[in-house]
Write an enzyme that holds these catalytic residues in place. Structure first.
Site, PDB file in Angstrom:
ATOM      1  N   ASP A 251      -2.345   8.145   0.114  1.00  0.00           N
ATOM      2  CA  ASP A 251      -2.918   6.868   0.485  1.00  0.00           C
ATOM      3  C   ASP A 251      -4.199   7.159   1.268  1.00  0.00           C
ATOM      4  OD1 ASP A 251      -1.320   3.728   1.442  1.00  0.00           O
ATOM      5  OD2 ASP A 251      -3.396   4.202   0.934  1.00  0.00           O
TER       6      ASP A 251
HETATM    7  C1  GLC Z   1      -4.669   1.167   1.383  1.00  0.00           C
HETATM    8  C2  GLC Z   1      -3.306   0.803   0.948  1.00  0.00           C
HETATM    9  C3  GLC Z   1      -3.020   1.129  -0.484  1.00  0.00           C
HETATM   10  C4  GLC Z   1      -4.274   0.916  -1.316  1.00  0.00           C
HETATM   11  C5  GLC Z   1      -5.317   1.904  -0.838  1.00  0.00           C
HETATM   12  C6  GLC Z   1      -6.635   1.758  -1.606  1.00  0.00           C
HETATM   13  O1  GLC Z   1      -4.775   1.510   2.694  1.00  0.00           O
HETATM   14  O2  GLC Z   1      -2.224   1.273   1.730  1.00  0.00           O
HETATM   15  O3  GLC Z   1      -1.955   0.277  -0.913  1.00  0.00           O
HETATM   16  O4  GLC Z   1      -3.983   1.130  -2.694  1.00  0.00           O
HETATM   17  O5  GLC Z   1      -5.583   1.769   0.543  1.00  0.00           O
HETATM   18  O6  GLC Z   1      -7.194   0.512  -1.365  1.00  0.00           O
END
Ligand code: GLC
Length: 714
Positions: A251
């Site tokens: 993430d």
């Molecule tokens: C975020 C989220 C994730 C998302 C990623 C990209 O912090 O936790 O669900 O896909 O960033 O936006």
């Protein structure tokens, strides 16, 4: 050459720097990124689309040494330009086909802008509605969340990832993220392995079995080991036991967040841990790009792990057909917001709405001379779309106010928001709303949460209607006019004070682009509501966590004892697992929902009283529409393992079927239950079905149903 041979061939040509490049995902655009692409120093971009995507893809394919295409990701969570209900609302349909079709349409629209990878479905089980991301997933139950998540994977990916109208999916956030302490996003999670395997991992396994191309490792500290540095969940379970052959992306910054977690001393150690445990691609942070080569040279990191990570990334790029067709076709953008897509979004929104109360007020008569439309969400195009919407546009939303004016005619609709917005405590506009109500034959109040009160990092310590909305409801109720509440929200709310004051209440979640027409279809009875709760509705936030598939404890509260009226401390009615000052049960249980008719369940039949291991039980029940309207019932099958080598939940959902019945119509509904469907992880973490007595229910929600018993023999 086969896909694997093509990977081998390409890998053999790649320098270490080019391999590390594939493991790097960058978000956004910057002039400096172009040189990185030419050098092969980035394998993926996030949040670029259209002409930007085309230009960056062209640089990768035509100006880098090996021409390896970029995989271009985006959070297409519940629609692209045609926005569907939030996933929690889609789960309320208990209709995987809705999720599959919504994902297919989202993929079709997103792919037309160069996106070939969505960071969805989110399949985190959530038992705490304070957590803002409950909005994004399939609710509290692993079986329902698994069905919906797998259907979304199938919708996004189709049968062939190389289909120009399909995109790779990403099951997230692996794993246990929804168990955040206090319902506070990013907070620690403590999940015993048995609970991890029997609840939190179940929807992820279903997505892997559905062929999901990627997973995303989560932010949370899982039992002392951050999910993005967790060899047990990533190496042992995902890539070992489940033999997952796609790739894992971290993430956002979750690799270097192992430093504040106190699990890595610096970015170099974070990179080492991330690669060692099987996080193949780093999202946004640059610890892989900056430290892997040194870690290899120092002998801290075996090159085989880099090759394995790159192999996985290339495998998905080959399966996507990016080497043959790296560019999107502009003409495909004609499908955006087409009638087919809008109609599917309207159907999804209709099926997602849960009728929680109806004193006979609904459906409304469409011959009304004057309808008062009140509330901050009656005409809130952005808010009805819900959280995680990057491409849906406010002005493309069809709001309830617009839809009501279309059905009744402008002159018959009196609109008064009553509050500036959902969070406003300023009551100065309430008298105007009361005035509108007094002039009308009926009042529909659109209340709830704006889109910014749920989603990532948007958690709440209270679950009441925000701002002065309750004061608005009270004032409207004072008028004595027939009052309907429509609640838009990203989470379960404590609606008891609202329920008490209205004649009918429809829970619409955040219903998406077509939320207005869908809600109005239900208000006027074009269709009967058929949604069912995918998460328990508590009476008060003090009951949280409260969910249906709980353990019985040694002192269960007695359901046959009159409930303690909410908020009235009385002498404890028995020394049992409950509070003194609120009923021990929820306001509404998982699976609950009304319709415009009534259903009767009769004649439960089991094909056997005893089952040998490996056999299948058939359970049948007859469902009759005993009311005056055609409607859909969601017939639900629950089981309980009465005695286990570890304690077992009081109920577990094992099946559901939507059936439409005309007034007076009866139908026999059959469920098949294999002994393997009764398996769980015992004290030794072996997945077993144990012999012994079982109870089953077939009914309309998790606290109802015709009850039967059967035995599984050794
Ligand atoms: C975020 C989220 C994730 C998302 C990623 C990209 O912090 O936790 O669900 O896909 O960033 O936006």
């Amino acid at each position: 050459m086969s896909c694997e041979e093509r990977i081998d061939d390409l890998l053999a040509q790649m320098s270490l720097a080019e391999k590390v490049g594939q493991m790097r995902q960058i978000s956004g655009t910057d002039e400096g990124y172009k040189e990185l692409i030419r050098q092969g120093a980035a394998g993926s971009f996030l949040n670029i689309l259209g002409e930007q995507a085309r230009e960056y893809q062209r640089l990768a394919v035509e100006e880098s040494r090996l021409g390896i295409p970029l995989i271009l990701g985006r959070d297409v969570i519940h629609g692209f330009r045609t926005v569907f209900p939030i996933p929690l609302g889609q789960a309320a349909t208990f209709d995987p086909e809705i999720a599959r079709e919504g994902a297919r349409i989202a993929a079709r629209e997103a792919a037309a802008f160069g996106i070939n990878w969505t960071l969805a479905p989110m399949v985190d089980i959530a038992r705490d509605p304070r957590w803002g991301r409950i909005a994004e997933g399939g609710g509290e139950d692993p079986y329902l969340a698994a069905c919906m998540g797998a259907a979304m994977v199938e919708g996004f990916q189709g049968e062939d990832l190389a289909d120009p109208e399909r995109i790779a999916a990403c099951a997230k956030h692996y794993v246990g993220y929804g168990a955040a302490e206090g319902g506070r996003d990013y907070d620690a999670t403590w999940i015993p392995e048995g609970l991890l395997r029997d609840v939190y991992l179940v929807p992820f396994h279903a997505c892997v079995q559905a062929g999901v191309a990627t997973l995303m490792s989560a932010f949370n500290d899982l039992n002392g080991v951050p999910a993005s540095g967790n060899a047990f969940t990533l190496r042992q379970i995902l890539k070992g036991e489940w033999v997952f052959d796609g790739f894992v992306v971290s993430d956002w910054n979750s690799i270097i967040e192992m430093i504040p977690h106190g699990f890595a001393a610096d970015e170099k150690e974070a990179a080492l841990k991330g690669v060692m445990v099987g996080v193949d691609m780093e999202m946004v942070s640059t610890s892989y790009a900056e430290h892997i080569e040194a870690l290899i040279e120092e002998g801290a990191l075996p090159i085989e792990l880099i090759d394995e990570a790159v192999r996985r990334i290339l495998r998905i790029k080959f399966r996507l057909g990016l080497f043959e067709n790296p560019y999107y076709e502009q003409e495909r953008q004609a499908v955006v917001l087409c009638d087919e897509h809008l109609e599917a979004a309207r159907k999804a929104a209709r099926e997602s709405c849960v009728l929680l109360k109806n004193d006979g007020l609904l459906p409304l008569n469409n011959e009304l001379d004057r309808l008062a439309v009140v509330g901050p969400l009656a005409d809130a195009g952005r808010d009805q779309l819900g959280c995680w919407v990057f491409d849906g546009r406010d002005e493309e939303s069809r709001t309830p106010l617009q839809a009501l004016r279309e059905v009744l005619g402008e002159e018959k609709v009196v609109y008064a928001p009553g509050l500036e917005n959902c969070r406003s405590a300023d009551e100065s506009m309430i008298p105007q709303a009361v005035g509108a109500a007094r002039e009308a034959e009926a009042v529909v109040a659109f209340l709830g949460e704006d889109a910014g009160l749920s989603g990532e990092a948007h958690c709440r310590a209270f679950l009441d209607l925000p701002g002065a909305q309750q004061q608005l409801v009270d004032a409207l109720a004072e008028t004595g006019r027939p009052l309907v509440a429509v609640i838009m929200t990203g989470r379960p709310l404590t609606l008891e004070p609202v329920i008490e004051k209205v004649g009918a209440l429809l829970l619409a979640w955040h219903p998406g682009t077509m939320g207005g027409p869908a809600i109005v279809d239900l208000l006027f009875g074009v269709e009967s509501p058929s949604g069912r709760l995918p998460a328990t509705l508590p009476r008060t936030v003090g009951q949280v966590p409260i969910y249906y598939n709980r353990k019985n404890t040694g002192r269960p509260p007695r359901d046959d004892v009159p409930s303690i009226p909410t908020g009235t401390p009385l002498d404890p009615q028995g020394f049992t697992a409950k509070h003194l000052d609120v009923d021990h049960g929820p306001l509404f249980p998982f699976g609950y929902g009304l319709s415009y008719t009534t259903f009767e369940y009769t004649d439960l039949q089991l094909s056997a009283q005893q089952l040998k291991m490996g056999e299948t039980l058939t359970a049948a029940v007859t469902v009759t529409n005993t009311g005056g309207a055609k409607a859909v019932e969601v017939v639900q099958l629950y089981v309980r393992d009465l005695v286990g080598s570890v304690t077992r939940p009081v109920r577990e959902l094992k099946g559901f079927q939507r059936i439409a019945l005309e007034p007076g119509e009866s139908r026999q509904v059959l469920f098949e239950l294999h002994t393997d469907d009764l398996a769980f992880h015992n004290i030794d973490m072996e997945r077993v079905t144990e012999p012994g007595g079982f109870r089953l229910w077939i009914g309309s929600h998790s606290q109802s149903g015709l009850q039967g018993e059967f035995e599984v023999m050794d």
